[in-house]
Design a protein around this motif. Structure first.
Motif, PDB file in Angstrom:
ATOM      1  N   HIS A 192     -24.446   9.330   9.521  1.00 62.06           N
ATOM      2  CA  HIS A 192     -23.469   8.570   8.743  1.00 62.06           C
ATOM      3  C   HIS A 192     -22.718   7.626   9.664  1.00 62.06           C
ATOM      4  O   HIS A 192     -22.096   8.054  10.636  1.00 62.06           O
ATOM      5  CB  HIS A 192     -22.490   9.541   8.074  1.00 62.06           C
ATOM      6  CG  HIS A 192     -21.401   8.868   7.318  1.00 62.06           C
ATOM      7  ND1 HIS A 192     -20.093   9.207   7.482  1.00 62.06           N
ATOM      8  CD2 HIS A 192     -21.420   7.883   6.399  1.00 62.06           C
ATOM      9  CE1 HIS A 192     -19.342   8.451   6.690  1.00 62.06           C
ATOM     10  NE2 HIS A 192     -20.143   7.643   6.030  1.00 62.06           N
ATOM     11  N   LYS A 193     -22.815   6.333   9.369  1.00 62.42           N
ATOM     12  CA  LYS A 193     -22.067   5.326  10.114  1.00 62.42           C
ATOM     13  C   LYS A 193     -20.938   4.836   9.218  1.00 62.42           C
ATOM     14  O   LYS A 193     -21.142   4.578   8.031  1.00 62.42           O
ATOM     15  CB  LYS A 193     -22.960   4.142  10.490  1.00 62.42           C
ATOM     16  CG  LYS A 193     -23.983   4.465  11.541  1.00 62.42           C
ATOM     17  CD  LYS A 193     -24.796   3.239  11.897  1.00 62.42           C
ATOM     18  CE  LYS A 193     -25.906   3.596  12.869  1.00 62.42           C
ATOM     19  NZ  LYS A 193     -26.744   2.436  13.171  1.00 62.42           N
ATOM     20  N   GLU A 223     -23.275   3.134   6.512  1.00 63.83           N
ATOM     21  CA  GLU A 223     -24.662   3.532   6.289  1.00 63.83           C
ATOM     22  C   GLU A 223     -24.764   5.055   6.234  1.00 63.83           C
ATOM     23  O   GLU A 223     -24.033   5.758   6.915  1.00 63.83           O
ATOM     24  CB  GLU A 223     -25.531   3.006   7.437  1.00 63.83           C
ATOM     25  CG  GLU A 223     -26.991   3.370   7.343  1.00 63.83           C
ATOM     26  CD  GLU A 223     -27.780   2.848   8.535  1.00 63.83           C
ATOM     27  OE1 GLU A 223     -28.723   2.091   8.298  1.00 63.83           O
ATOM     28  OE2 GLU A 223     -27.458   3.216   9.690  1.00 63.83           O
ATOM     29  N   LYS A 236     -28.090   7.718   6.324  1.00 64.80           N
ATOM     30  CA  LYS A 236     -29.547   7.816   6.423  1.00 64.80           C
ATOM     31  C   LYS A 236     -29.948   9.262   6.660  1.00 64.80           C
ATOM     32  O   LYS A 236     -29.490   9.892   7.617  1.00 64.80           O
ATOM     33  CB  LYS A 236     -30.024   6.949   7.594  1.00 64.80           C
ATOM     34  CG  LYS A 236     -31.522   6.813   7.700  1.00 64.80           C
ATOM     35  CD  LYS A 236     -31.970   6.074   8.960  1.00 64.80           C
ATOM     36  CE  LYS A 236     -31.256   4.776   9.180  1.00 64.80           C
ATOM     37  NZ  LYS A 236     -31.722   4.060  10.369  1.00 64.80           N
TER      38      LYS A 236
END
Length: 174
Positions: free
Chosen positions: A135-136, A49, A51
């Motif tokens: 940021h994952k 992910e 975001k």
């Protein structure tokens, strides 16, 4: 006329989607390049992910600069007080070193005040200078186990990668 408005709206939405996709692609690409150079096992990288958390403006940057400058001015003032106290409390010691430090602190304060005044002018400037994103991702750690990691990433106003901040328990960067 109604069909023209509908067509313009659809075109606008399409352009927005394409623009967002290209910006996101640019951000992901910058992250990937960084990890390719810095991760222990870049081939194990898996995107999860991305975001955007914050949009950084010129005004916000200047507020932070003013806070930092104010802090530095206060520390320089404390240094002057400390050096004066040494001169007063220990009159038998030569005070040349303390006087030099006082003069340096006074010079530093004058320069900081000048910079402070210049930075105060643009607090209301809403021009975007960058973005901060969360940021994952998954990537193998030093022991070969796949970890879910989360890091802050900074981008400039054009979504070019600037920096990735390590979290405290992060051990996949060399």
């Amino acid at each position: 006329m109604k069909e023209m408005k509908k067509a313009i709206t659809i075109l606008g939405i399409t352009l927005l989607i394409v623009s967002c996709n290209s910006d996101e692609s640019k951000m992901k690409s910058g992250i990937k390049e960084y990890l390719d150079k810095n991760a222990k096992d870049p081939k194990s990288y898996e995107f999860v992910e991305l975001k955007i958390l914050d949009t950084v403006t010129v005004g916000e940057v200047n507020k932070r600069i003013v806070d930092d400058l104010t802090y530095d001015i206060e520390n320089a003032k404390k240094e002057i007080v400390f050096q004066n106290k040494l001169i007063t409390d220990y009159p038998s010691l030569p005070s040349t070193e303390q006087r030099i430090k006082i003069k340096e602190s006074e010079t530093q304060i004058a320069a900081l005040i000048k910079e402070l005044e210049a930075s105060k002018k643009d607090f209301k400037d809403k021009n975007v200078v960058g973005y901060i994103a969360n940021h994952k991702f998954r990537i193998k750690n030093g022991f070969g186990a796949l970890d879910l990691s989360e890091m802050y990433v900074e981008f400039d106003k054009d979504f070019n990668f600037l920096e990735m901040d390590k979290s405290p328990n992060y051990d996949v960067i060399k």
